[in-house]
Design a protein around this motif. Structure first.
Motif, PDB file in Angstrom:
ATOM      1  N   ASP A 125     -36.509 -47.326-140.062  1.00  0.00           N
ATOM      2  CA  ASP A 125     -36.892 -48.373-141.003  1.00  0.00           C
ATOM      3  C   ASP A 125     -37.594 -49.515-140.265  1.00  0.00           C
ATOM      4  O   ASP A 125     -37.217 -49.878-139.150  1.00  0.00           O
ATOM      5  N   GLY A 126     -38.596 -50.080-140.882  1.00  0.00           N
ATOM      6  CA  GLY A 126     -39.321 -51.190-140.291  1.00  0.00           C
ATOM      7  C   GLY A 126     -40.533 -50.777-139.501  1.00  0.00           C
ATOM      8  O   GLY A 126     -41.300 -51.640-139.055  1.00  0.00           O
ATOM      9  N   VAL A 127     -40.739 -49.481-139.328  1.00  0.00           N
ATOM     10  CA  VAL A 127     -41.939 -48.990-138.633  1.00  0.00           C
ATOM     11  C   VAL A 127     -42.974 -48.619-139.699  1.00  0.00           C
ATOM     12  O   VAL A 127     -42.748 -47.679-140.476  1.00  0.00           O
ATOM     13  N   PRO A 128     -44.098 -49.343-139.770  1.00  0.00           N
ATOM     14  CA  PRO A 128     -45.073 -49.132-140.845  1.00  0.00           C
ATOM     15  C   PRO A 128     -45.558 -47.688-140.968  1.00  0.00           C
ATOM     16  O   PRO A 128     -45.679 -47.170-142.083  1.00  0.00           O
ATOM     17  N   LEU A 129     -45.839 -47.037-139.842  1.00  0.00           N
ATOM     18  CA  LEU A 129     -46.343 -45.667-139.904  1.00  0.00           C
ATOM     19  C   LEU A 129     -45.272 -44.716-140.432  1.00  0.00           C
ATOM     20  O   LEU A 129     -45.586 -43.768-141.165  1.00  0.00           O
ATOM     21  N   CYS A 130     -44.019 -44.964-140.084  1.00  0.00           N
ATOM     22  CA  CYS A 130     -42.926 -44.142-140.618  1.00  0.00           C
ATOM     23  C   CYS A 130     -42.850 -44.280-142.133  1.00  0.00           C
ATOM     24  O   CYS A 130     -42.659 -43.293-142.857  1.00  0.00           O
ATOM     25  N   ILE A 158     -30.539 -38.299-134.092  1.00  0.00           N
ATOM     26  CA  ILE A 158     -30.665 -38.060-132.648  1.00  0.00           C
ATOM     27  C   ILE A 158     -30.341 -39.375-131.927  1.00  0.00           C
ATOM     28  O   ILE A 158     -31.230 -40.228-131.764  1.00  0.00           O
ATOM     29  N   PRO A 159     -29.129 -39.577-131.495  1.00  0.00           N
ATOM     30  CA  PRO A 159     -28.760 -40.832-130.809  1.00  0.00           C
ATOM     31  C   PRO A 159     -29.636 -41.084-129.584  1.00  0.00           C
ATOM     32  O   PRO A 159     -30.013 -40.149-128.862  1.00  0.00           O
ATOM     33  N   ASN A 160     -29.995 -42.353-129.390  1.00  0.00           N
ATOM     34  CA  ASN A 160     -30.798 -42.774-128.230  1.00  0.00           C
ATOM     35  C   ASN A 160     -32.215 -42.205-128.239  1.00  0.00           C
ATOM     36  O   ASN A 160     -32.863 -42.130-127.186  1.00  0.00           O
ATOM     37  N   TYR A 161     -32.688 -41.821-129.414  1.00  0.00           N
ATOM     38  CA  TYR A 161     -34.061 -41.308-129.500  1.00  0.00           C
ATOM     39  C   TYR A 161     -35.031 -42.474-129.325  1.00  0.00           C
ATOM     40  O   TYR A 161     -34.916 -43.498-130.025  1.00  0.00           O
ATOM     41  N   PRO A 162     -35.993 -42.382-128.389  1.00  0.00           N
ATOM     42  CA  PRO A 162     -36.884 -43.516-128.076  1.00  0.00           C
ATOM     43  C   PRO A 162     -37.752 -43.920-129.270  1.00  0.00           C
ATOM     44  O   PRO A 162     -38.322 -43.072-129.959  1.00  0.00           O
ATOM     45  N   ASP A 163     -37.879 -45.200-129.499  1.00  0.00           N
ATOM     46  CA  ASP A 163     -38.714 -45.694-130.587  1.00  0.00           C
ATOM     47  C   ASP A 163     -40.189 -45.330-130.392  1.00  0.00           C
ATOM     48  O   ASP A 163     -40.921 -45.184-131.376  1.00  0.00           O
ATOM     49  N   LYS A 164     -40.589 -45.185-129.129  1.00  0.00           N
ATOM     50  CA  LYS A 164     -41.993 -44.865-128.858  1.00  0.00           C
ATOM     51  C   LYS A 164     -42.363 -43.480-129.386  1.00  0.00           C
ATOM     52  O   LYS A 164     -43.552 -43.169-129.534  1.00  0.00           O
ATOM     53  N   ASN A 165     -41.356 -42.648-129.654  1.00  0.00           N
ATOM     54  CA  ASN A 165     -41.615 -41.305-130.167  1.00  0.00           C
ATOM     55  C   ASN A 165     -41.704 -41.265-131.693  1.00  0.00           C
ATOM     56  O   ASN A 165     -41.891 -40.193-132.274  1.00  0.00           O
ATOM     57  N   LEU A 166     -41.552 -42.407-132.302  1.00  0.00           N
ATOM     58  CA  LEU A 166     -41.558 -42.451-133.762  1.00  0.00           C
ATOM     59  C   LEU A 166     -42.949 -42.846-134.274  1.00  0.00           C
ATOM     60  O   LEU A 166     -43.607 -43.695-133.666  1.00  0.00           O
ATOM     61  N   PRO A 167     -43.366 -42.227-135.354  1.00  0.00           N
ATOM     62  CA  PRO A 167     -42.651 -41.187-136.101  1.00  0.00           C
ATOM     63  C   PRO A 167     -42.719 -39.824-135.411  1.00  0.00           C
ATOM     64  O   PRO A 167     -43.615 -39.574-134.600  1.00  0.00           O
ATOM     65  N   GLY A 183     -44.843 -39.224-131.901  1.00  0.00           N
ATOM     66  CA  GLY A 183     -45.515 -40.473-131.563  1.00  0.00           C
ATOM     67  C   GLY A 183     -46.675 -40.786-132.476  1.00  0.00           C
ATOM     68  O   GLY A 183     -47.280 -39.889-133.094  1.00  0.00           O
ATOM     69  N   PRO A 184     -47.028 -42.064-132.563  1.00  0.00           N
ATOM     70  CA  PRO A 184     -48.097 -42.505-133.475  1.00  0.00           C
ATOM     71  C   PRO A 184     -49.464 -41.928-133.140  1.00  0.00           C
ATOM     72  O   PRO A 184     -50.289 -41.744-134.041  1.00  0.00           O
ATOM     73  N   GLU A 185     -49.714 -41.650-131.855  1.00  0.00           N
ATOM     74  CA  GLU A 185     -51.020 -41.110-131.480  1.00  0.00           C
ATOM     75  C   GLU A 185     -51.277 -39.750-132.122  1.00  0.00           C
ATOM     76  O   GLU A 185     -52.423 -39.403-132.444  1.00  0.00           O
ATOM     77  N   GLU A 186     -50.219 -38.961-132.303  1.00  0.00           N
ATOM     78  CA  GLU A 186     -50.366 -37.629-132.903  1.00  0.00           C
ATOM     79  C   GLU A 186     -50.897 -37.731-134.330  1.00  0.00           C
ATOM     80  O   GLU A 186     -51.576 -36.826-134.826  1.00  0.00           O
ATOM     81  N   PHE A 187     -50.587 -38.826-134.998  1.00  0.00           N
ATOM     82  CA  PHE A 187     -50.941 -38.974-136.406  1.00  0.00           C
ATOM     83  C   PHE A 187     -52.190 -39.827-136.616  1.00  0.00           C
ATOM     84  O   PHE A 187     -52.659 -39.967-137.739  1.00  0.00           O
ATOM     85  N   GLY A 188     -52.689 -40.406-135.543  1.00  0.00           N
ATOM     86  CA  GLY A 188     -53.874 -41.248-135.676  1.00  0.00           C
ATOM     87  C   GLY A 188     -53.573 -42.647-136.151  1.00  0.00           C
ATOM     88  O   GLY A 188     -54.476 -43.344-136.637  1.00  0.00           O
ATOM     89  N   GLY A 189     -52.313 -43.066-136.037  1.00  0.00           N
ATOM     90  CA  GLY A 189     -51.952 -44.424-136.425  1.00  0.00           C
ATOM     91  C   GLY A 189     -51.982 -44.638-137.923  1.00  0.00           C
ATOM     92  O   GLY A 189     -51.919 -43.691-138.723  1.00  0.00           O
ATOM     93  N   LEU A 190     -52.100 -45.878-138.332  1.00  0.00           N
ATOM     94  CA  LEU A 190     -52.055 -46.237-139.750  1.00  0.00           C
ATOM     95  C   LEU A 190     -53.296 -45.794-140.519  1.00  0.00           C
ATOM     96  O   LEU A 190     -53.354 -45.959-141.747  1.00  0.00           O
ATOM     97  N   LYS A 191     -54.293 -45.263-139.822  1.00  0.00           N
ATOM     98  CA  LYS A 191     -55.470 -44.722-140.507  1.00  0.00           C
ATOM     99  C   LYS A 191     -55.200 -43.343-141.094  1.00  0.00           C
ATOM    100  O   LYS A 191     -56.057 -42.780-141.784  1.00  0.00           O
ATOM    101  N   LEU A 192     -54.016 -42.805-140.833  1.00  0.00           N
ATOM    102  CA  LEU A 192     -53.661 -41.477-141.331  1.00  0.00           C
ATOM    103  C   LEU A 192     -53.746 -41.437-142.860  1.00  0.00           C
ATOM    104  O   LEU A 192     -53.253 -42.334-143.541  1.00  0.00           O
ATOM    105  N   THR A 193     -54.358 -40.395-143.383  1.00  0.00           N
ATOM    106  CA  THR A 193     -54.420 -40.190-144.836  1.00  0.00           C
ATOM    107  C   THR A 193     -53.488 -39.055-145.228  1.00  0.00           C
ATOM    108  O   THR A 193     -53.064 -38.256-144.388  1.00  0.00           O
ATOM    109  N   ARG A 194     -53.209 -38.965-146.498  1.00  0.00           N
ATOM    110  CA  ARG A 194     -52.335 -37.892-146.968  1.00  0.00           C
ATOM    111  C   ARG A 194     -52.960 -36.528-146.743  1.00  0.00           C
ATOM    112  O   ARG A 194     -52.283 -35.561-146.382  1.00  0.00           O
ATOM    113  N   ASP A 195     -54.266 -36.432-146.968  1.00  0.00           N
ATOM    114  CA  ASP A 195     -54.945 -35.153-146.755  1.00  0.00           C
ATOM    115  C   ASP A 195     -54.884 -34.742-145.286  1.00  0.00           C
ATOM    116  O   ASP A 195     -54.750 -33.548-144.969  1.00  0.00           O
TER     117      ASP A 195
END
Length: 243
Positions: A125-130, A158-167, A183-195
């Motif tokens: 919660d609180g992570v915009p891309l998530c 997953i306890p102790n899962y790094p925030d940098k790996n989210l989403p 990680g956010p790089e896999e998804f292209g950041g907030l520019k990610l579209t549903r398609d």
């Protein structure tokens, strides 16, 4: 009482003919008409029926054959569609994103069932891309009800899962991990579209998309084309100044 010729054209004879007391007046037939009548009779006898009768019977037979064939095809198609609908109903058991905890993991993910793809979103919660991905997954879950969509808070699952790996998205099938996006790089950041997310899931086999190519590629092509035309325009302006 004088006898009267039954072939005479008289009013009395017409009455008698109408009553059936005397036979109808014989009609004179020309020789050519007689020949045609004989030829038609011979042709009918040799063929068993007249040409018109034969065509009519063949048309009726063909219509019967067509009706029976259409009925057979319709019944086969109806049975096939019923089987497909029933099969789809068996598989279309999801249609929403369900929240799970660590205790649910084995049952919901590893033991999802034969042939079932599982899309699991690990988020915070609180992570915009998530949040964006959760919204997209809710729409995709409705679009692809045969795929099991799950999500779980990272600290719970997953306890102790790094925030940098989210989403993070894990894709499973029959207890085996097929793909992971971390990680956010896999998804292209907030520019990610549903398609784009749908395309990513389809490439892992989790959904059957109707998209023909990656939407992100289309964006890159448009940007590249725009940059090319811009550069060409600048070159043209430089040439004009030099001239």
């Amino acid at each position: 009482m004088l006898s009267q010729d039954p072939n005479e054209d008289t009013q009395w004879n017409d009455v008698l003919r109408a009553k059936g007391i005397i036979p109808q007046k014989e009609v004179e037939v020309a020789e050519d008409d007689i020949i045609n009548m004989v030829e038609q009779a011979v042709s009918k006898q040799s063929q068993g029926k007249s040409y018109d009768e034969m065509n009519l019977d063949e048309l009726n037979d063909n219509e019967d054959d067509i009706d029976e064939e259409e009925q057979r095809i319709f019944e086969a198609y109806r049975r096939q569609r019923m089987a497909e609908v029933m099969e789809a109903q068996k598989k279309a058991r999801y249609g929403e994103v369900r929240e799970i905890s660590r205790e649910d993991y084995v049952r919901e993910v590893n033991q999802a069932g034969e042939g079932i793809f599982v899309v699991l979103h690990i988020y915070k919660d609180g992570v915009p891309l998530c949040k964006l991905i959760n919204n997209y997954l809710s729409e995709l879950a409705q679009k692809f009800p045969c795929t099991k969509f799950l999500r779980s808070v990272a600290s719970v699952c997953i306890p102790n899962y790094p925030d940098k790996n989210l989403p993070t998205i894990f894709i499973y099938r029959e207890g085996e991990m097929k793909k992971q996006f971390i990680g956010p790089e896999e998804f292209g950041g907030l520019k990610l579209t549903r398609d784009e997310l749908e395309w990513m899931l389809s490439q892992a086999g989790a959904v059957e998309t109707t998209l023909e190519e990656c939407p992100r590629k289309q964006v890159r092509d448009v940007m590249a084309s725009s940059m090319f035309h811009s550069a060409a325009a600048n070159d043209s302006d430089d040439d004009d100044d030099g001239y």
